[in-house]
Design a protein around this motif. Structure first.
Motif, PDB file in Angstrom:
ATOM      1  N   THR A 283     -15.672 -69.876  40.257  1.00 47.40           N
ATOM      2  CA  THR A 283     -14.942 -70.084  39.004  1.00 47.40           C
ATOM      3  C   THR A 283     -15.890 -70.434  37.859  1.00 47.40           C
ATOM      4  O   THR A 283     -15.581 -70.148  36.704  1.00 47.40           O
ATOM      5  CB  THR A 283     -13.872 -71.188  39.152  1.00 47.40           C
ATOM      6  OG1 THR A 283     -14.478 -72.373  39.647  1.00 47.40           O
ATOM      7  CG2 THR A 283     -12.757 -70.735  40.081  1.00 47.40           C
TER       8      THR A 283
ATOM      9  N   GLY B  92     -17.064 -67.185  36.785  1.00 44.74           N
ATOM     10  CA  GLY B  92     -15.938 -66.330  36.440  1.00 44.74           C
ATOM     11  C   GLY B  92     -15.873 -65.062  37.265  1.00 44.74           C
ATOM     12  O   GLY B  92     -15.392 -64.039  36.802  1.00 44.74           O
ATOM     13  N   THR B  93     -16.370 -65.144  38.525  1.00 40.43           N
ATOM     14  CA  THR B  93     -16.390 -63.948  39.365  1.00 40.43           C
ATOM     15  C   THR B  93     -15.707 -64.206  40.711  1.00 40.43           C
ATOM     16  O   THR B  93     -15.631 -65.338  41.187  1.00 40.43           O
ATOM     17  CB  THR B  93     -17.834 -63.472  39.631  1.00 40.43           C
ATOM     18  OG1 THR B  93     -18.552 -64.512  40.301  1.00 40.43           O
ATOM     19  CG2 THR B  93     -18.540 -63.087  38.347  1.00 40.43           C
TER      20      THR B  93
ATOM     21  N   VAL C 266     -11.683 -73.412  35.260  1.00 38.04           N
ATOM     22  CA  VAL C 266     -10.838 -72.238  35.468  1.00 38.04           C
ATOM     23  C   VAL C 266     -10.128 -72.428  36.795  1.00 38.04           C
ATOM     24  O   VAL C 266     -10.756 -72.725  37.808  1.00 38.04           O
ATOM     25  CB  VAL C 266     -11.694 -70.945  35.498  1.00 38.04           C
ATOM     26  CG1 VAL C 266     -10.820 -69.739  35.772  1.00 38.04           C
ATOM     27  CG2 VAL C 266     -12.464 -70.783  34.210  1.00 38.04           C
TER      28      VAL C 266
ATOM     29  N   GLU D 112     -14.335 -59.696  37.798  1.00 42.89           N
ATOM     30  CA  GLU D 112     -14.057 -60.866  36.968  1.00 42.89           C
ATOM     31  C   GLU D 112     -12.738 -61.479  37.444  1.00 42.89           C
ATOM     32  O   GLU D 112     -11.870 -60.768  37.950  1.00 42.89           O
ATOM     33  CB  GLU D 112     -13.946 -60.455  35.495  1.00 42.89           C
ATOM     34  CG  GLU D 112     -15.266 -59.997  34.908  1.00 42.89           C
ATOM     35  CD  GLU D 112     -15.124 -59.586  33.463  1.00 42.89           C
ATOM     36  OE1 GLU D 112     -14.129 -59.949  32.796  1.00 42.89           O
ATOM     37  OE2 GLU D 112     -16.034 -58.881  32.985  1.00 42.89           O
ATOM     38  N   LEU D 113     -12.596 -62.791  37.263  1.00 36.76           N
ATOM     39  CA  LEU D 113     -11.381 -63.474  37.719  1.00 36.76           C
ATOM     40  C   LEU D 113     -10.119 -62.854  37.139  1.00 36.76           C
ATOM     41  O   LEU D 113      -9.097 -62.760  37.804  1.00 36.76           O
ATOM     42  CB  LEU D 113     -11.441 -64.957  37.351  1.00 36.76           C
ATOM     43  CG  LEU D 113     -12.524 -65.788  38.041  1.00 36.76           C
ATOM     44  CD1 LEU D 113     -12.539 -67.194  37.494  1.00 36.76           C
ATOM     45  CD2 LEU D 113     -12.351 -65.788  39.546  1.00 36.76           C
ATOM     46  N   SER D 114     -10.194 -62.398  35.891  1.00 35.39           N
ATOM     47  CA  SER D 114      -9.012 -61.843  35.226  1.00 35.39           C
ATOM     48  C   SER D 114      -8.604 -60.471  35.769  1.00 35.39           C
ATOM     49  O   SER D 114      -7.527 -59.969  35.451  1.00 35.39           O
ATOM     50  CB  SER D 114      -9.259 -61.727  33.725  1.00 35.39           C
ATOM     51  OG  SER D 114     -10.336 -60.840  33.472  1.00 35.39           O
TER      52      SER D 114
END
Length: 173
Positions: A144, A147-148, A115, A165-167
């Motif tokens: 990554t 994902g945090t 990611v 969250e990354l998103s």
């Protein structure tokens, strides 16, 4: 064709996991089967072992007697894998291969997902999802693999670290 590839679990004789994996890789090379059999994995973990008062880090198989293969299931690929010395069969009802679900693949950690984000620790970012949407803050931690991202946000005049969250975060350029 590689988009049809799925992860399957193959049962082996105890202690034959490495031999089976190497033999499958040799057959793939010699017969040019890279489009049918994409990856062969033996999930392992590093464990601290203490023997005779000495601590040593050793690699241990997570699932002894099993090899995980990403392949396109055809009669040929099934036959090739099934007839590798040390293989006792595919995991599934009456040896009918059943692919792993994406959830199982994720849980096993056999696929590495890279990611990439356009921000790094120290950058200012804007929160675009969740209950803090619209807030801005500073990235203090970025993971990554998990994902945090941890962002310090000023809430009621106090700097508060928030895990997201990354998103949920974008670069605040």
């Amino acid at each position: 064709m590689s988009e049809q590839a799925k992860w399957y679990v193959v049962h082996t004789y105890s202690g034959y996991e490495n031999k089976v994996a190497k033999n499958i890789e040799k057959v793939v090379e010699s017969r040019q089967l890279h489009d049918l059999i994409l990856e062969v994995k033996i999930p392992t973990e590093m464990v601290d072992e203490i023997k005779d008062g000495k601590k040593k880090e050793v690699e241990r198989k997570l699932f002894p007697s099993y090899v995980i293969i990403k392949m396109v299931m055809t009669d040929d690929s099934w036959y090739i894998v099934r007839n590798i010395r040390g293989v006792t069969g595919f995991v599934g009802p009456s040896s009918k291969p059943i692919p792993l679900t994406q959830k199982e693949v994720d849980a096993l950690g056999v696929e590495e997902r890279r990611v990439e984000v356009d921000y790094k620790v120290g950058d200012n970012v804007k929160i675009v999802g969740g209950s803090l949407e619209g807030f801005s803050g500073n990235v203090t931690k970025l993971d990554t693999n998990a994902g945090t991202v941890t962002v310090v946000v000023s809430i009621l005049g106090r700097n508060t670290p928030v895990d997201l969250e990354l998103s949920q975060v974008i670069s605040d350029d």
